[in-house]
Design an enzyme around this catalytic site. Structure first.
Site, short mmCIF file in Angstrom:
data_model
loop_
_atom_site.label_atom_id
_atom_site.label_comp_id
_atom_site.label_asym_id
_atom_site.label_seq_id
_atom_site.Cartn_x
_atom_site.Cartn_y
_atom_site.Cartn_z
N ALA A 251 0.81 -1.23 0.00
CA ALA A 251 0.00 0.00 0.00
C ALA A 251 0.83 1.27 0.00
CB ALA A 251 -0.91 0.01 1.23
N GLY B 115 3.38 1.79 -1.89
CA GLY B 115 4.14 1.90 -3.15
C GLY B 115 3.48 2.78 -4.20
N ASP B 116 4.20 2.83 -5.32
CA ASP B 116 3.84 3.71 -6.43
C ASP B 116 2.54 3.30 -7.12
OD1 ASP B 116 5.31 5.92 -7.37
OD2 ASP B 116 5.37 4.93 -9.34
N GLU C 110 5.98 6.14 -25.79
CA GLU C 110 5.95 7.11 -24.71
C GLU C 110 6.98 8.18 -25.03
OE1 GLU C 110 4.37 4.90 -20.65
OE2 GLU C 110 6.51 4.88 -21.04
N HIS D 10 1.12 -6.41 -22.78
CA HIS D 10 0.10 -5.50 -23.32
C HIS D 10 -0.13 -5.69 -24.83
CE1 HIS D 10 0.46 -3.83 -19.43
NE2 HIS D 10 1.38 -2.92 -19.67
N LYS E 196 5.42 -2.77 -31.96
CA LYS E 196 6.46 -1.76 -31.76
C LYS E 196 6.21 -1.02 -30.45
CE LYS E 196 6.64 2.26 -34.24
NZ LYS E 196 6.90 3.06 -35.42
N LYS F 79 1.54 7.65 -27.64
CA LYS F 79 0.29 7.10 -28.18
C LYS F 79 0.32 5.57 -28.13
CE LYS F 79 1.48 6.55 -33.07
NZ LYS F 79 1.19 6.83 -34.46
N TYR G 134 -10.80 5.34 -36.72
CA TYR G 134 -11.01 5.97 -38.02
C TYR G 134 -10.53 5.05 -39.13
CZ TYR G 134 -6.20 7.71 -37.20
OH TYR G 134 -4.87 7.83 -36.90
N MET G 135 -11.10 5.34 -40.31
CA MET G 135 -10.81 4.49 -41.44
C MET G 135 -10.37 5.40 -42.58
SD MET G 135 -13.41 1.71 -42.89
CE MET G 135 -14.06 1.27 -41.33
N1 NDP Z 1 -10.34 10.83 -35.08
C1 NDP Z 1 -9.12 11.23 -35.07
O1 NDP Z 1 -8.64 11.61 -34.03
C2 NDP Z 1 -8.32 11.20 -36.30
C3 NDP Z 1 -7.03 11.61 -36.22
N2 NDP Z 1 -6.25 11.59 -37.29
C4 NDP Z 1 -4.91 12.10 -37.12
O2 NDP Z 1 -4.37 12.46 -38.34
C5 NDP Z 1 -2.96 12.25 -38.35
C6 NDP Z 1 -2.57 11.39 -39.52
O3 NDP Z 1 -3.21 10.16 -39.39
P1 NDP Z 1 -2.51 8.77 -39.60
O4 NDP Z 1 -1.99 8.73 -40.98
O5 NDP Z 1 -3.42 7.74 -39.20
O6 NDP Z 1 -1.36 8.72 -38.51
P2 NDP Z 1 0.16 9.17 -38.47
O7 NDP Z 1 0.40 10.28 -39.39
O8 NDP Z 1 0.52 9.32 -37.06
O9 NDP Z 1 0.96 7.95 -38.96
C7 NDP Z 1 0.68 7.22 -40.04
C8 NDP Z 1 1.60 6.06 -40.00
O10 NDP Z 1 2.84 6.46 -40.52
C9 NDP Z 1 3.88 6.04 -39.66
N3 NDP Z 1 4.99 6.94 -39.87
C10 NDP Z 1 5.08 8.22 -39.55
N4 NDP Z 1 6.31 8.70 -39.91
C11 NDP Z 1 6.96 7.66 -40.47
C12 NDP Z 1 8.25 7.49 -41.05
N5 NDP Z 1 9.12 8.49 -41.12
N6 NDP Z 1 8.58 6.27 -41.53
C13 NDP Z 1 7.72 5.24 -41.46
N7 NDP Z 1 6.48 5.35 -40.93
C14 NDP Z 1 6.12 6.54 -40.45
C15 NDP Z 1 3.28 6.07 -38.29
O11 NDP Z 1 4.06 5.28 -37.49
P3 NDP Z 1 4.27 5.53 -35.95
O12 NDP Z 1 3.07 4.99 -35.33
O13 NDP Z 1 5.46 4.74 -35.64
O14 NDP Z 1 4.47 6.98 -35.71
C16 NDP Z 1 1.89 5.52 -38.62
O15 NDP Z 1 1.92 4.13 -38.65
C17 NDP Z 1 -2.61 11.57 -37.05
O16 NDP Z 1 -2.09 12.52 -36.18
C18 NDP Z 1 -3.95 11.05 -36.55
O17 NDP Z 1 -3.97 10.97 -35.16
C19 NDP Z 1 -6.70 11.11 -38.47
C20 NDP Z 1 -7.99 10.69 -38.61
C21 NDP Z 1 -8.92 10.73 -37.54
O1 LIG Z 2 2.70 -1.52 -17.73
C1 LIG Z 2 3.20 -0.46 -18.03
O2 LIG Z 2 2.44 0.48 -18.63
C2 LIG Z 2 2.80 1.84 -18.59
C3 LIG Z 2 1.96 2.54 -19.65
O3 LIG Z 2 0.59 2.40 -19.34
P1 LIG Z 2 -0.45 3.36 -20.01
O4 LIG Z 2 -1.77 2.88 -19.54
O5 LIG Z 2 -0.12 4.75 -19.56
O6 LIG Z 2 -0.28 3.23 -21.48
C4 LIG Z 2 4.28 2.04 -18.83
O7 LIG Z 2 4.63 3.40 -18.64
C5 LIG Z 2 5.09 1.18 -17.86
O8 LIG Z 2 6.46 1.25 -18.19
C6 LIG Z 2 4.65 -0.26 -17.95
O9 LIG Z 2 5.24 -1.02 -16.90
#
Ligand code: NDP
Ligand SMILES: O=C1O[C@H](COP(=O)(O)O)[C@@H](O)[C@H](O)[C@H]1O
Length: 505
Positions: free
Chosen positions: A25, A27-28, A238, A262, A345, A354, A390-391
């Site tokens: 209790a 702890g973090d 993160e 996870h 990843k 994210k 989103y799609m």
């Molecule tokens: N409802 C909502 O909130 C919506 C939000 N959006 C937003 O619009 C933005 C664009 O959307 P989306 O295209 O889906 O997302 P992102 O632009 O974040 O990324 C698209 C993909 O490209 C990858 N990527 C980015 N940079 C590189 C790179 N240099 N080399 C290889 N892969 C790369 C990302 O990987 P990685 O994950 O590793 O960064 C991800 O898989 C985002 O910020 C998204 O959140 C779009 C539609 C709806």
């Molecule tokens: O289990 C863990 O999760 C957190 C991230 O959790 P989130 O709900 O904020 O996404 C991470 O920071 C921690 O290193 C790990 O042990």
């Protein structure tokens, strides 16, 4: 076994008092997650003052009030509850009592049992009808001794419809062997139905939505397979580092911290077959089948990294090879997923914060619009921050010309569900434990299968046979990771703009 679990079909009304005991209790985790989750459950009436008492147990010496004062600042008001917050806190804190003792001492646990029994008797609870939930907010090294102490001294006595349940946190072992040893040890003391292995990602709103999205929407059913899907990415990032937890983190690394639990749990829900029903065992049976179908990891499909500056933490050894970043491609050998890479990843100190699932579809065969290269259909489920589904679709650009562009069907939770409060993962999972629903907890065979996937790679990393590549804090991780994703089939969309709102980027 003391505290029997009623089997399916022989439901007995729960009349006994509920004691929730938070072990560790001081702890973090306890202060940041467990107690705040209990506070919110209490505030919303899911656990009620007349029915519940909460005990904190740890080695530190402190009074009830000292523990309450420590916790106070972590109890934040829920959305729309700002006005009643002080009153909510003043009703919750008196429910907490603190007992101090070591994790391996008979006296400590006898004292704990005495305090719990005194509360139960004060409420006229019949011996054997009480409900005891032990939450392990503890390092796993003390699990064996704590389990033994609980079994010997703290179980619900006899069998009048009460129960004893334990909630155990990760890390559950360091590899297959240690996890199995721990499971065997705990399994000798508790039934599987009493053990709740928590993975808080299973409590997140959008993770819980996965089964509904997949199996309640006719349009996804025929598409969800290797014929249509090119690749799936499951990403956790993160934008901060180990922040004083370096010593702890260094023993585990990002694969044990995030991927093995996870992200793999999320993968199971994305990839599993339709369960026979929503009964926990039916769902968990299907998850195990996915895990057992994962092929041994090919080291050519692994990139691990360590951010520059990680070893500046004095608690991290100067020669540490522990990864703070990993991209690992998993391949599922079954009829549905043959040939589809699942790219997992995760990284610390990255360019953003994210967690998302990105399902990328294949190009349209016989494309007559010449839209190839402008981006593929993607179905994105953003778990956090700002939950969204989103799609990305190819549409005609408005205007006189026949030009295509990528646009989106967008379900942003913040807009669509403005009045809704999305519960914290821990809140939901603790409530499930009280209700005896194990659907969102990890079964022993799932855990074993998860460790089987990662253990060979982890041992090679531990032996420095796979090297962590350096990457800059605030970057996308080692560039080899993006190259790997591209090599296995991910096509990045260039030039797609959704919104000028930078909040989501
Ligand atoms: N409802 C909502 O909130 C919506 C939000 N959006 C937003 O619009 C933005 C664009 O959307 P989306 O295209 O889906 O997302 P992102 O632009 O974040 O990324 C698209 C993909 O490209 C990858 N990527 C980015 N940079 C590189 C790179 N240099 N080399 C290889 N892969 C790369 C990302 O990987 P990685 O994950 O590793 O960064 C991800 O898989 C985002 O910020 C998204 O959140 C779009 C539609 C709806
Ligand atoms: O289990 C863990 O999760 C957190 C991230 O959790 P989130 O709900 O904020 O996404 C991470 O920071 C921690 O290193 C790990 O042990």
């Amino acid at each position: 076994m003391g505290g029997n679990e009623p089997g399916l079909g022989d439901f007995q009304p729960e009349t006994g008092r509920l004691s929730i005991i938070v072990l560790g209790a001081s702890g973090d985790l306890a202060k940041k997650k467990t107690f705040p989750a209990l506070f919110h459950l209490h505030r919303q009436g899911f656990i009620e003052s007349h029915d519940v008492h909460i005990f904190g147990y740890a080695r530190s010496k402190m009074s009830d009030d000292e523990l309450r004062d420590r916790l106070r600042r972590y109890l934040t008001p829920g959305k729309g509850c700002e006005e009643t917050h002080d009153e909510d806190v003043s009703k919750f804190l008196p429910l907490i009592k603190y007992v101090s003792g070591p994790y391996d001492s008979e006296e400590g646990f006898q004292l704990l049992d005495k305090e719990i029994s005194a509360y139960e008797l004060s409420k006229d609870s019949k011996e054997g009808s009480s409900r005891r939930l032990f939450y392990f907010a503890l390092p796993p090294s003390v699990y064996p001794s704590v389990c033994k102490m609980l079994k010997n001294f703290c179980m619900n006595k006899s069998d009048l419809g009460g129960w004893t349940r334990i909630v155990v946190e990760k890390p559950f072992g360091r590899d297959l062997k240690s996890a199995e040893e721990l499971s065997t040890h705990i399994g000798e003391l508790f039934n599987e139905s009493q053990i709740y292995r928590i993975d808080h990602y299973l409590g997140k709103e959008l993770v819980q939505n996965l089964l509904v999205l997949r199996f309640a929407n006719r349009m996804f059913v025929p598409l969800w397979n290797h014929t249509n899907i090119s690749n799936v990415q499951i990403v956790f990032k993160e934008d901060f580092g180990t922040e004083g937890r370096g010593g702890y983190f260094d023993q585990y690394g990002i694969i044990r911290d995030i991927l093995q639990n996870h992200l793999l749990q999320v993968l199971c829900l994305v990839a599993m077959e339709r369960p026979v029903s929503l009964k926990p065992e039916h769902i968990r049976d299907e998850k195990v089948k996915v895990l057992q179908s994962v092929l041994p990891i090919n080291e050519d499909e692994v990139v691990i990294g360590q951010y520059e500056g990680y070893k500046d933490d004095p608690t991290v050894p100067k020669d540490s090879n522990t990864p703070t970043f990993a991209t690992v491609v998993l391949r599922i050998h079954n009829e549905r997923w043959e040939g589809v890479p699942f790219i997992l990843k995760a990284g610390k100190t990255m360019n953003s914060k994210k967690a998302e699932i990105r399902v990328q579809f294949k190009d349209v065969p016989g494309d007559i619009f010449n839209s190839k290269g402008k981006g593929r259909n993607e179905f994105v489920i953003r778990l956090q921050p700002s939950e969204a589904i989103y799609m990305k679709l190819t549409v005609k650009e408005p205007g006189l010309e026949m030009k295509t562009a990528l646009s989106e069907l967008d379900l942003s939770y913040r807009q669509r569900y403005q009045e809704v409060i999305i519960p914290e993962a821990y809140e939901r999972l603790i409530l499930d434990t009280i209700r005896g629903d194990q659907q969102h907890f990890v079964r022993r065979d799932e855990l074993k299968a998860a460790w089987e996937i990662f253990t060979p790679l982890l041992h090679r990393i531990d032996n420095n046979e796979v090297q962590s590549l350096p990457y800059k804090p605030g970057s996308r991780g080692p560039e080899q990771a993006d190259k790997l994703a591209e090599k296995v089939g991910y096509v990045q969309t260039h030039g797609y703009v959704w919104s000028t709102n930078t909040e989501y980027r």
